[in-house]
Design a protein around this motif. Structure first.
Motif, PDB file in Angstrom:
ATOM      1  N   UNK A   1       0.691  -1.229   0.146  1.00  0.00           N
ATOM      2  CA  UNK A   1      -0.047  -0.056   0.043  1.00  0.00           C
ATOM      3  C   UNK A   1       0.914   1.156  -0.049  1.00  0.00           C
ATOM      4  N   UNK A   2       2.365   1.255   0.176  1.00  0.00           N
ATOM      5  CA  UNK A   2       3.006   2.224  -0.025  1.00  0.00           C
ATOM      6  C   UNK A   2       3.580   2.658   1.347  1.00  0.00           C
ATOM      7  N   UNK A   3       4.607   3.407   1.496  1.00  0.00           N
ATOM      8  CA  UNK A   3       5.134   4.013   2.610  1.00  0.00           C
ATOM      9  C   UNK A   3       5.357   5.419   2.298  1.00  0.00           C
ATOM     10  N   UNK A   4       5.578   6.275   3.470  1.00  0.00           N
ATOM     11  CA  UNK A   4       5.707   7.628   3.557  1.00  0.00           C
ATOM     12  C   UNK A   4       6.713   8.076   4.691  1.00  0.00           C
ATOM     13  N   UNK A   5       7.176   9.171   4.392  1.00  0.00           N
ATOM     14  CA  UNK A   5       7.977   9.750   5.527  1.00  0.00           C
ATOM     15  C   UNK A   5       7.202  10.369   6.709  1.00  0.00           C
TER      16      UNK A   5
END
Length: 485
Positions: A276-280
Motif C-alpha cells: 500500500x506504500x510507505x511515506x515519511x
C-alpha cells in the motif's frame, strides 16, 4: 528524580483541575438537563449525515463492514482479500448483520432505509461517548462548562463526518472516549476499571491498532499508582480478549486468528508498506494542521505549564501523543489513521479552553468567542478528511437500481470504489470499468441484462447512448441511464 505524575489534578493545571465558574453561569441539575437534551440531539447528527449523504470515506467503510454484513445475511456479496486471509474479526459485521436481519424482518428493503437501521447502534455508541466527554469535562469545568466542552467534541467537523460511518476508526474512537472518561474517575474505581477495560478492549476489537492506546493507558495508570483501577481494567480487558479469541475460534477455526494474521501482515512482515506504500513522517503534517481547529492552540500553554510545574498530563492527551508517535514511526500512512488521536486531543483540550473563557471574559464576549470556536470546529470538517466521499455516486447507484433493474454498469470507477451488493440491495449482475474499450464495458453493452448504467462526469456517455441507453436523471456529477424500456 521522581517518576512523572501523569494523573494528579492540580490547581495550576486547567487541563486537569475543576474550576469555579462565574456566578452568572447556571450550574447543577438545570445544566445537566439542557446538556442531556442537546447532546442527545448532537449525537444523532453524524448518523443522519451519513445516511443522507451515503458515499464512503474509504472503501473499508463498505467492504470491511457493510458488505460482509450483507454477505452474512444473504449468503452472497463481495468479500475483500482480508476476509479471505482472515485479517479481520466478525464482531462489527456480526452486529451490523443482526440489525440488517431486523430490517429484513420489518420489510425494509430500500438501501438507504436499511442503512438507517444499521446507523442505530453506532448512534447509541456515539451518544454514550458524548455523555462520557461531558462527564470528563464536568470534572474540570463544572456542569455548564462540561456541556460546552462536550459540544466542542460533538460538533468537531471530523466527528460529524466520521462518527456515523462504519469505519473502524470511527467505532474505535467513540469507545476510546468512553474509556478515557471511565479511567479518569476518582470514585468507584472497581466499576470505573470494568467500564474502562471493556471500552478499551472493544476499541481494539473494532480496530487492532488501537492496542497502542491500551498500552498507553495502562502505563498511565501504573505511573499514577492507581493499582485497583489498573487491576480491574486489566480484568475487564482480558474478558474482552477471551471473547475475541472465542469469536475467532468459531469463525476462523483458531483462537485469535485475525489478530495474529493482522499483526503478521501489518507489523512484522513489512507487506503492508510494500503493498500500500510507505511515506515519511512528514506525511501527517498537512492533514494534522488542517484538522486542528484554531481554538485548540489556546490549550497549548496550559499543557506546557502542567508539564513544567508538575510533569502532569491528562490521560487522553497522553494516549493521543503516544499513538501519534507510533503513527510517525509506521511506514504505511493514511490520514484517516489520525482520527482517533484527533478526537482525544479535542477531548483533552476542550475543558481548558472553556475554563479560560469562563474565567477571563464577561458573558457577552464569552458567548461570542464560544460561538467562534464552535464555528472553527465545524469548518474543519470541510478539509478533513480530504478525500472525495463520492456520495453522489452511491446515491446514483441506489436510485438507478430501483424498480426493474436487471444489471448495472458503473463507469469511471473501480470495484473498491463501488457500493457493493449492499447498496444495490438485490442480486443482479454488475460491472465496473474506466473506459469504453474495457472488456467489462463491452460485455455490458452486449448483455441485455445490463439495463442500467451510472457514469461519473459523463465518461463514455456517447458510447452508452450509442448502445441504446438513455439518460433518466442526474445526481451531482453522476448521470443515470436506462435502456430496454
Amino acid at each position: 528524580m521522581s517518576a512523572p505524575d501523569l494523573a494528579a489534578p492540580t490547581a495550576v493545571d486547567p487541563l486537569l483541575a475543576p474550576v469555579e465558574l462565574p456566578e452568572d453561569v447556571p450550574r447543577g441539575a438545570p445544566a445537566r438537563n439542557w446538556t442531556r437534551w442537546v447532546l442527545s440531539a448532537v449525537a444523532l447528527l453524524p448518523g443522519v449525515i451519513a445516511v443522507a449523504q451515503l458515499g464512503r470515506i474509504h472503501p473499508d467503510e463498505v467492504f470491511q463492514a457493510l458488505e460482509p454484513a450483507w454477505w452474512r445475511v444473504h449468503g452472497y456479496g463481495v468479500l475483500a482479500w482480508e476476509w479471505r486471509d482472515g485479517l479481520r474479526n466478525w464482531a462489527v459485521p456480526g452486529v451490523l448483520a443482526g440489525f440488517l436481519k431486523l430490517a429484513d424482518a420489518l420489510g425494509i428493503t430500500e438501501p438507504r432505509a436499511y442503512r438507517a437501521v444499521l446507523a442505530i447502534p453506532q448512534a447509541a455508541l456515539h451518544a454514550w461517548s458524548l455523555w462520557a466527554a461531558y462527564r470528563f469535562a464536568e470534572r474540570r469545568a463544572g456542569p455548564t462548562g462540561g456541556g460546552w466542552a462536550a459540544l466542542f467534541v460533538g460538533l468537531y467537523g471530523p466527528v460529524l463526518v466520521f462518527a456515523g460511518r462504519t469505519m473502524a476508526e470511527s467505532i474505535s474512537a467513540s469507545l476510546l472516549v468512553v474509556a478515557m472518561e471511565a479511567l479518569d474517575r476518582r470514585e468507584r474505581e472497581t466499576r470505573a476499571g470494568l467500564v474502562g477495560g471493556l471500552a478499551l478492549g472493544l476499541a481494539v476489537v473494532a480496530r487492532y491498532p488501537s492496542a497502542i492506546f491500551v498500552l498507553a493507558a495502562l502505563v498511565w495508570l501504573a505511573a499514577s499508582r492507581r493499582w485497583r483501577l489498573l487491576a480491574f481494567t486489566c480484568a475487564s480487558g482480558l474478558a474482552v480478549a477471551l471473547a475475541l479469541g472465542t469469536l475467532d475460534w468459531a469463525t476462523w477455526g483458531t483462537p485469535f486468528h485475525s489478530f495474529v494474521a493482522y499483526a503478521r501482515f501489518n507489523v512484522f512482515s513489512g507487506r503492508a508498506a510494500a503493498q500500500f506504500g510507505a511515506d515519511a513522517p512528514g506525511f501527517y503534517v498537512k492533514p494534522f494542521l488542517a484538522a486542528v481547529p484554531l481554538w485548540l492552540w489556546a490549550a497549548v500553554p496550559s499543557a506546557l505549564s502542567a508539564l513544567r510545574q508538575r510533569r502532569a498530563i491528562s490521560l487522553p492527551l497522553w494516549c493521543a501523543t503516544a499513538y501519534a508517535g507510533v503513527l510517525l514511526a509506521t511506514a504505511h500512512k493514511e490520514e484517516r489513521f489520525l482520527y482517533p488521536a484527533l478526537v482525544l486531543l479535542i477531548l483533552a483540550a476542550a475543558p481548558s479552553v472553556v475554563t479560560f473563557l469562563a474565567q477571563e471574559f464577561g458573558p457577552r464576549t464569552r458567548w461570542s468567542l464560544t460561538g467562534l470556536a464552535l464555528v472553527s470546529s465545524l469548518a474543519v470538517g470541510a478539509v478533513f478528511p480530504s478525500g472525495d466521499l463520492r456520495a453522489d455516486q452511491i446515491r446514483a447507484i441506489v436510485a438507478a437500481t430501483r424498480g426493474d433493474a436487471r444489471g448495472l454498469l458503473i463507469v469511471n470507477e473501480g470495484l473498491w470504489g463501488s457500493g457493493g451488493f449492499f447498496y444495490l440491495g438485490k442480486r443482479i449482475p454488475w460491472l465496473t470499468c474506466d473506459w469504453p474499450r474495457d472488456a467489462a464495458f463491452q460485455h455490458a453493452l452486449r448483455d441485455a441484462r445490463f439495463n442500467r448504467a451510472v457514469t461519473f462526469e459523463d465518461r463514455a456517455l456517447k458510447e452508452l447512448q450509442a448502445g441504446g441507453f438513455r439518460i433518466i436523471g442526474r445526481i451531482g456529477r453522476e448521470t443515470m441511464l436506462s435502456r430496454g424500456e
